[in-house]
Design a protein around this motif. Structure first.
Motif, short mmCIF file in Angstrom:
data_model
loop_
_atom_site.label_atom_id
_atom_site.label_comp_id
_atom_site.label_asym_id
_atom_site.label_seq_id
_atom_site.Cartn_x
_atom_site.Cartn_y
_atom_site.Cartn_z
N LEU A 1 60.93 -19.98 -58.65
CA LEU A 1 61.82 -19.30 -57.70
C LEU A 1 61.76 -17.78 -57.89
N SER A 2 61.70 -17.33 -59.16
CA SER A 2 61.65 -15.89 -59.39
C SER A 2 60.39 -15.30 -58.79
N ALA B 1 54.44 -12.60 -65.45
CA ALA B 1 55.58 -13.51 -65.55
C ALA B 1 55.17 -14.90 -65.99
N PHE B 2 55.84 -15.41 -66.98
CA PHE B 2 55.87 -16.84 -67.34
C PHE B 2 54.58 -17.41 -67.93
N VAL B 3 53.50 -16.62 -68.05
CA VAL B 3 52.28 -17.20 -68.64
C VAL B 3 52.57 -17.64 -70.07
N THR C 1 51.83 -16.26 -60.75
CA THR C 1 51.78 -17.09 -61.96
C THR C 1 52.92 -18.09 -61.98
N GLY C 2 54.13 -17.63 -61.66
CA GLY C 2 55.24 -18.56 -61.62
C GLY C 2 55.06 -19.60 -60.54
N PRO D 1 55.05 -25.11 -60.66
CA PRO D 1 54.98 -26.41 -59.98
C PRO D 1 54.07 -27.39 -60.73
N TYR D 2 53.00 -26.85 -61.34
CA TYR D 2 52.10 -27.73 -62.08
C TYR D 2 52.84 -28.35 -63.27
N LEU D 3 53.59 -27.51 -63.99
CA LEU D 3 54.37 -28.06 -65.11
C LEU D 3 55.41 -29.07 -64.61
#
Lengths: 329, 364
Positions: free
Chosen positions: A156-157, B288-290, B342-343, B348-350
């Motif tokens: 979402l972010s 982000a989030f990697v 990346t997010g 979604p894959y996770l």
């Protein structure tokens, strides 16, 4: 000074409320504040400031603080993860994304409008988290819930920053919503969120025994006849209502839900029937004190409560963590 | 691959019958086979993604020409144009993406496994927030750009880490205390960032947002050289130190009992992971989030096998590279920085992996 018992914290809370009414950007003598509350005179500007600005703001602080403290305790208990905060159910990310879309697509500009978008986003995101988190054979295990929530928050972010990067005008409005503040919450906005918050607070306080059971692990809880799936749904529902309404009202104030449960656990021990009420009292104390400090720290401007809460709360958390052995979940 | 089969005390237990031993060693072999399959698959996927990233764009390069130029053969009249697009634009960007992805994936899974919590990635514990706070301060307050921002980010990451470690130190480090203090520091730093964003003028705020999202826009060979130099030291160190993780995960006392210098190993692991985050963030911003996503994805790809940090590094590289590809080409004329995607790609894959996973509570 001992603040270990609820009475001590209650006294601190009263003091924080008094401060929040008495101190502000404009200097108003304490006697005038007292007059405004007991013998209100609509022609006096100072009285209007107290009743129209500071009272709703204090009420908002009390409600938002209590809600976030309770929501944090519930979510950490349900996921048995010390890093979980109400945001882990996607509440903040969902609310933020919907508010961004509200500004960018529907041209919403007022707080009263943000409230509904924020609330809808929080509810939608957490429903998705719960459904995905409970797919598969194991059902909604704490680990899957926590990971699902964090992953959905990530997704979402990303959408949110995609909108903000292509639409500077929306970013310009959003960055002020994003800090989280109690300023400008007039009686109407507080009234919108009040029924949700009141119901959520009442519901959360009843869940202490349920959390005690869940904290023993699913197998043990089940062997005591507890329906862990239903229990998680109730706790999840309470978190969404509390955190969703609080975020809709004040913007994302993340630190309270994360840190307050740890403080309460250190003071109250492992029994959630004591931790929950204590969280409900500690969180508004922190939020109101932070709000008051924010009003006087940068006169004539203000520093938003969300900023001060984290800057003030972090050292408190560090000191407590260093002085006591943190109670594990 | 890391050697995921370090024998534990239980495996050497003299009370075990020969059947037990055979069973365990069979299971170990299967785990190892799966780990090798997964790692090979990921490496192939990264290679395929790399070729796609080099070939596709406004100026399309055919695979034969591409392979010819990469191996140094002549390709005829278009060669100068191909060389410019390939060697000056696309290759440095793609290589930066891979290296940054490796750094984040590795650092994230080191943190998560060291602290035994899948949520405990550096972006939750204040390390990335330290980099962000320093960089945003540099952009907003001093109008900095380019190298100054990178230097600020690296310094910020290291300073935040040092602060967290120092605050958590009390005759040794307890993982739990480190986690709690990390979230405190993270919250304070993020609040500072939000505050700076409200005080900035709009242009700076937009630039700071872009940096915080993470992008590969500035990639150049200078970046690649610097990154390669740092990673040449950090990655082998990380892989070597990661071999102590299975013992550390047994808990401090058991690990000490197995003869592991617990404090020193933990400090070394944290130093290396912080270095990786600092270097990656300096090159591309806190993509982000990697760091958060790579570890959980890797451990689910590996099923019941012990999650190796090398697989997480490959996942990081793949997520970053494919996200950058999507960010450049999937949205028509609109280009996004890699951190936007990346997010949207990894998460979604996770989620899908989580939803289809049949084993409750496996992985970390």
């Amino acid at each position: 000074m001992t603040v270990r018992n609820p009475l001590g914290i209650g006294a601190l809370l009263l003091a924080a409320c008094a401060l929040s009414l008495a101190v502000g950007t404009k200097n108003i003598p304490v006697t005038t504040v007292f007059d405004a509350l007991t013998a209100f005179d609509p022609d006096r500007v100072d009285h209007l400031i107290v009743t129209e600005r500071r009272v709703p703001r204090t009420v908002a602080g009390l409600l938002v603080g209590a809600a976030l403290g309770l929501a944090g305790t519930l979510i950490q208990g349900v996921t048995r993860n010390p890093l979980a905060d109400p945001g882990i159910f996607g509440v903040n990310a969902g609310a933020a994304l919907f508010v961004v879309l509200g500004i960018a697509v529907f041209g919403v500009t007022s707080l009263t409008g943000y409230v509904w978008f924020g609330f809808a986003g929080a509810a939608a995101a957490s429903a998705v988290v719960y459904v995905i988190g409970s797919l598969g054979r194991g059902g909604a295990s704490p680990l899957k819930l926590a990971l699902t929530g964090a992953a959905l928050t990530a997704a979402l972010s990303s959408l949110q920053s995609a909108v903000l990067l292509t639409d500077p005008a929306t970013h310009d409005r959003f960055r002020f919503w994003q800090v989280g503040t109690l300023a400008g919450r007039d009686p109407e906005v507080v009234g919108q969120a009040l029924p949700f918050l009141a119901a959520g607070i009442a519901g959360a306080l009843l869940l202490g025994k349920v959390l005690n059971g869940l904290s023993l692990g699913d197998d043990v809880a089940r062997s005591f006849g507890q329906n862990t799936t239903a229990d998680r749904v109730w706790c999840g529902l309470a978190v969404v209502v509390l955190a969703g309404a609080a975020t809709a009202l004040a913007g994302p104030i993340t630190f309270l839900g994360l840190a307050v449960p740890h403080l309460a656990r250190m003071l109250a021990g492992p029994d959630y029937r004591r931790i929950l009420p204590l969280s409900m009292l500690i969180a508004p104390v922190l939020l109101l004190v932070a709000d008051v400090l924010g009003r006087v720290a940068a006169r004539p401007g203000e520093v938003q409560a969300g900023v001060v809460t984290a800057l003030l709360g972090a050292p408190v958390l560090v000191v407590l963590v260093r002085r006591r052995k943190p109670a594990r979940l | 691959m890391t050697r995921a089969t370090t024998p534990t005390a239980a495996g050497r237990n003299s009370g075990a019958t020969s059947d037990d031993v055979a069973l365990v060693s069979h299971a170990r072999r299967r785990e190892r086979a799966r780990a090798i399959t997964v790692a090979t698959g990921l490496a192939l996927a990264v290679t395929a993604m790399l070729l796609a990233a080099l070939a596709v764009g406004d100026f399309r390069i055919g695979i034969p020409d591409l392979l010819a130029r990469l191996t140094g053969q002549q390709v005829g009249a278009l060669q100068p144009r191909i060389d410019y697009v390939l060697f000056d634009l696309r290759l440095p960007r793609a290589v930066t993406g891979i290296l940054v992805g490796i750094a984040f994936g590795l650092a994230g899974s080191l943190f998560q496994r060291l602290l035994r919590n899948p949520l405990a990635s550096p972006d939750v514990l204040g390390v990335s927030a330290g980099a962000s706070a320093a960089a945003v301060l540099a952009i907003v307050a001093f109008g900095a750009s380019g190298f100054a921002v990178s230097a600020g980010a690296f310094t910020g990451a290291v300073a935040a880490s040092a602060l967290i470690y120092a605050l958590a130190w009390q005759r040794g480090i307890s993982g739990y205390r480190l986690v709690l203090i990390g979230i405190g520091v993270n919250a304070a730093l993020l609040a500072a960032v939000s505050f700076l964003m409200t005080r900035a003028d709009m242009t700076d705020a937009q630039q700071a947002l872009l940096w915080r999202t993470g992008s590969l826009y500035d990639s150049s060979w200078d970046h690649v050289t610097a990154l390669l130099g740092c990673l040449a030291v950090l990655v082998p160190a990380a892989l070597l130190l990661a071999r102590a993780l299975p013992r550390l995960q047994l808990g401090d006392d058991s690990a000490r009992g197995l003869g592991l210098p617990v404090e020193r190993t933990r400090l070394a692991l944290l130093l290396v992971a912080t270095g990786l985050i600092g270097v990656g963030t300096a090159a591309a911003g806190p993509v982000a989030f990697v760091a958060f996503l790579s570890g959980p994805i890797a451990s689910r790809l590996l099923g019941g096998a012990r999650p190796g940090v090398a697989v997480a590094a490959l996942v990081g590289a793949l997520v970053t590279l494919s996200s950058d590809f999507a960010a450049q080409h999937l949205f028509g004329d609109q280009q996004f920085p890699v951190g936007v995607v990346t997010g949207a790609v990894g998460a979604p894959y996770l989620l899908w992996l989580l939803a289809k996973s049949n084993h409750a509570g496996h992985g970390e």
